[in-house]
Design an enzyme around this catalytic site. Structure first.
Site, PDB file in Angstrom:
ATOM      1  N   ASN A   7       0.878  -1.215  -0.048  1.00 21.11           N
ATOM      2  CA  ASN A   7      -0.128  -0.226  -0.007  1.00 21.11           C
ATOM      3  C   ASN A   7       1.155   1.177  -0.051  1.00 21.11           C
ATOM      4  O   ASN A   7       1.445   1.667   1.015  1.00 21.11           O
ATOM      5  CB  ASN A   7      -0.925   0.050   1.224  1.00 21.11           C
ATOM      6  CG  ASN A   7      -1.871   1.109   1.318  1.00 21.11           C
ATOM      7  OD1 ASN A   7      -1.647   1.976   0.445  1.00 21.11           O
ATOM      8  ND2 ASN A   7      -2.633   1.089   2.277  1.00 21.11           N
ATOM      9  N   ARG A  91      -2.584  -1.943  -3.210  1.00 25.32           N
ATOM     10  CA  ARG A  91      -3.595  -1.200  -3.020  1.00 25.32           C
ATOM     11  C   ARG A  91      -3.480  -0.030  -4.198  1.00 25.32           C
ATOM     12  O   ARG A  91      -2.684   0.718  -4.408  1.00 25.32           O
ATOM     13  CB  ARG A  91      -3.878  -0.641  -1.749  1.00 25.32           C
ATOM     14  CG  ARG A  91      -5.069   0.288  -1.700  1.00 25.32           C
ATOM     15  CD  ARG A  91      -4.700   0.889  -0.398  1.00 25.32           C
ATOM     16  NE  ARG A  91      -5.980   1.678  -0.249  1.00 25.32           N
ATOM     17  CZ  ARG A  91      -6.266   2.791   0.463  1.00 25.32           C
ATOM     18  NH1 ARG A  91      -5.079   3.349   1.185  1.00 25.32           N
ATOM     19  NH2 ARG A  91      -7.298   3.505   0.691  1.00 25.32           N
ATOM     20  N   HIS A 180     -12.829   2.854   0.152  1.00 25.15           N
ATOM     21  CA  HIS A 180     -12.906   1.778   1.248  1.00 25.15           C
ATOM     22  C   HIS A 180     -13.522   0.702   0.645  1.00 25.15           C
ATOM     23  O   HIS A 180     -14.222  -0.105   1.443  1.00 25.15           O
ATOM     24  CB  HIS A 180     -13.662   2.473   2.389  1.00 25.15           C
ATOM     25  CG  HIS A 180     -12.898   3.262   3.291  1.00 25.15           C
ATOM     26  ND1 HIS A 180     -13.630   4.560   3.560  1.00 25.15           N
ATOM     27  CD2 HIS A 180     -11.735   3.664   3.360  1.00 25.15           C
ATOM     28  CE1 HIS A 180     -12.753   5.417   4.393  1.00 25.15           C
ATOM     29  NE2 HIS A 180     -11.527   4.794   4.132  1.00 25.15           N
ATOM     30  N   ARG A 241     -11.177  15.831   7.838  1.00 22.69           N
ATOM     31  CA  ARG A 241     -12.047  16.216   6.392  1.00 22.69           C
ATOM     32  C   ARG A 241     -13.608  16.787   6.819  1.00 22.69           C
ATOM     33  O   ARG A 241     -14.036  16.001   7.757  1.00 22.69           O
ATOM     34  CB  ARG A 241     -12.120  14.954   5.356  1.00 22.69           C
ATOM     35  CG  ARG A 241     -10.845  14.765   4.442  1.00 22.69           C
ATOM     36  CD  ARG A 241     -10.843  13.428   3.858  1.00 22.69           C
ATOM     37  NE  ARG A 241      -9.756  12.701   4.222  1.00 22.69           N
ATOM     38  CZ  ARG A 241      -9.894  11.377   3.900  1.00 22.69           C
ATOM     39  NH1 ARG A 241     -10.650  10.617   3.261  1.00 22.69           N
ATOM     40  NH2 ARG A 241      -9.033  10.390   4.602  1.00 22.69           N
ATOM     41  N   GLU A 384      -8.280  -5.245   5.188  1.00 25.78           N
ATOM     42  CA  GLU A 384      -7.919  -4.925   3.409  1.00 25.78           C
ATOM     43  C   GLU A 384      -6.580  -5.768   2.855  1.00 25.78           C
ATOM     44  O   GLU A 384      -6.764  -6.067   1.653  1.00 25.78           O
ATOM     45  CB  GLU A 384      -7.725  -3.325   3.338  1.00 25.78           C
ATOM     46  CG  GLU A 384      -8.788  -2.712   3.597  1.00 25.78           C
ATOM     47  CD  GLU A 384      -8.834  -1.199   4.084  1.00 25.78           C
ATOM     48  OE1 GLU A 384      -8.222  -1.026   5.221  1.00 25.78           O
ATOM     49  OE2 GLU A 384      -9.147  -0.517   3.153  1.00 25.78           O
TER      50      GLU A 384
END
Ligand code: ADP
Length: 397
Positions: A7, A91, A180, A241, A384
């Site tokens: 990743n 990823r 996601h 965010r 993940e």
């Protein structure tokens, strides 16, 4: 078969080496500050202490080389030759409308990832750099790209289109993509297993609540709506965010504060959300500590977060005309027991009824509903890396 899962961020690289016969991670680690002074690799062989290797790491090629060296090290390594790594799974954040599932990396796939750079300028270039570094260092070892967006490509038009001039969708592919996906895919499959029902028969709402956070409506195993959009800025209030707000406020703030587009983007992505409201931190543990000390604004921050997650869950129950289970995952979803309870408080009308004692579990799979609750409340640690490894294995067998 051993698979390297990578990743790559712009200045970081997370990795795991997974043995597919047991699906266990043999080793994992993180390269930090790539291209910045003070770069280092923190590596951990399963069952052993972490080792830190301080080194000058100017780029991703050097980072991948160091990772392979760490994996082959006589002391903390887990393989004796790089040829034991049968494939690498990467990823990739944005696959645009090109990818509905994972793909073996070819020149065409790399070109498509490049074409999505405009949609994910921070992530896709780093993801590509990682792929290219592996190509240089691992010869013909197959590489697979696993996209955060792919799981959401099943969303219907009515969910993914924005109500702006249609020509902008045609010209620039401005639409909701969602992120996601790997996590929502994994936890909803686990939820079906926990509930003992085929996923095709379930309506699930998955809440991935970490630094980045998103909610996803999964009907019959397919994503039908999700809270993140063209970029990971839309939807929930997150660590730093803003999530949803009136788009007119953006122009208003830029005007009043004399901000450039980049500065405004920075304000919404890095200075807003939990950090922006609390003025303390983006980390939920810091906010909970502040609430315990009587800080009112920290309390407002958590109230806003819970309220906004609950509103999305309600809207997705409406979108699917029902829900069988609500799932909590990622840092806050897996560990924030108070957060889970506070969100469930809003959901009594749906048939969610959390059991405080059962909820008192962190980082483990648990159905924390009271016996007989109509809608189940589940906490499921995400994985993940395992999904990336499984997809890579599936394509490279
Ligand atoms: P990322 O999006 O960076 O992968 P994570 O999924 O690791 O994020 O989630 C990070 C968040 O999880 C942080 O805000 C952290 O405060 C929160 N978190 C971790 N442990 C706990 C805990 N025990 N209680 C509440 N929040 C927690």
């Amino acid at each position: 078969m051993k698979i390297l899962v990578l990743n790559c961020g712009s200045s970081s690289l997370k990795y795991q080496l997974i043995d597919m016969t047991t699906e266990a991670a043999l080793a994992k680690g993180l390269v930090e500050r790539i291209g910045i002074a003070g770069s280092r690799l923190v590596h951990q062989k399963e069952g052993m202490d972490k080792v830190t290797i301080e080194s000058d790491i100017p780029n991703h090629d050097v980072a991948v080389k160091l990772v392979i060296e760490a994996l082959m090290d006589a002391g903390h390594g887990v393989i004796s030759d790089v040829s034991e790594i049968k494939a690498a799974g990467h990823r990739v954040v944005h696959g645009g409308e090109f990818f509905t599932k994972s793909a073996i990396v070819t020149d065409e796939v790399k070109k498509a990832i490049s074409e999505c750079v405009a949609l994910a300028p921070l992530h896709n270039p780093a993801n590509l750099t990682g792929i290219e570094a592996c190509e240089k260092l691992m010869g013909d070892t197959p590489q697979v790209a696993v996209f955060d967006t792919a799981f959401h490509q099943t969303m219907p038009e009515k969910a993914f289109l924005y109500p702006i001039p249609y020509g902008l969708y045609e010209k620039y592919k401005i639409r909701k993509y969602g992120f996601h996906g790997t996590s929502h895919n994994y936890v909803t499959a686990r939820a079906a297993a926990m509930l003992g029902k085929p996923i095709e028969q379930l309506k699930l709402i998955s809440c991935h609540l970490g630094n980045g956070a998103s909610v996803c409506a999964v009907d019959g195993g397919k994503s039908v709506d999700t809270s993140m959009g063209l970029t990971p800025l839309e939807g929930l209030m997150m660590g730093t965010r803003s999530g949803d707000m009136d788009p007119a406020a953006v122009a208003f703030i830029m005007d009043k504060e004399g901000l450039t587009t980049k500065q405004m983007e920075n304000l919404l992505n890095k200075e807003s959300g939990v950090l922006g409201i609390s003025g303390i931190s983006s980390d939920f543990r810091d906010i909970e500590d502040a609430v315990a000390k009587g800080n009112e604004r920290a309390k407002t921050t958590l109230d806003m977060f819970h309220y906004r997650v609950a509103k999305y869950i309600g809207s997705y129950a409406a979108a699917m005309n029902g829900v069988d289970a609500v799932i909590f995952t990622a840092g806050v979803g897996e560990n924030g027991t108070d957060t889970r309870l506070a969100i469930c408080e809003y959901l009594g009308y749906l048939g969610v009824n959390a059991d405080e004692a059962k909820n008192n579990v962190r980082g483990k799979e648990v159905d924390f509903s009271v016996d007989g609750a109509k809608v189940r409340a589940l906490a499921i640690p995400t994985n993940e890396e395992l999904v990336i490894a499984r997809d890579t294995h599936g394509l490279c067998k």
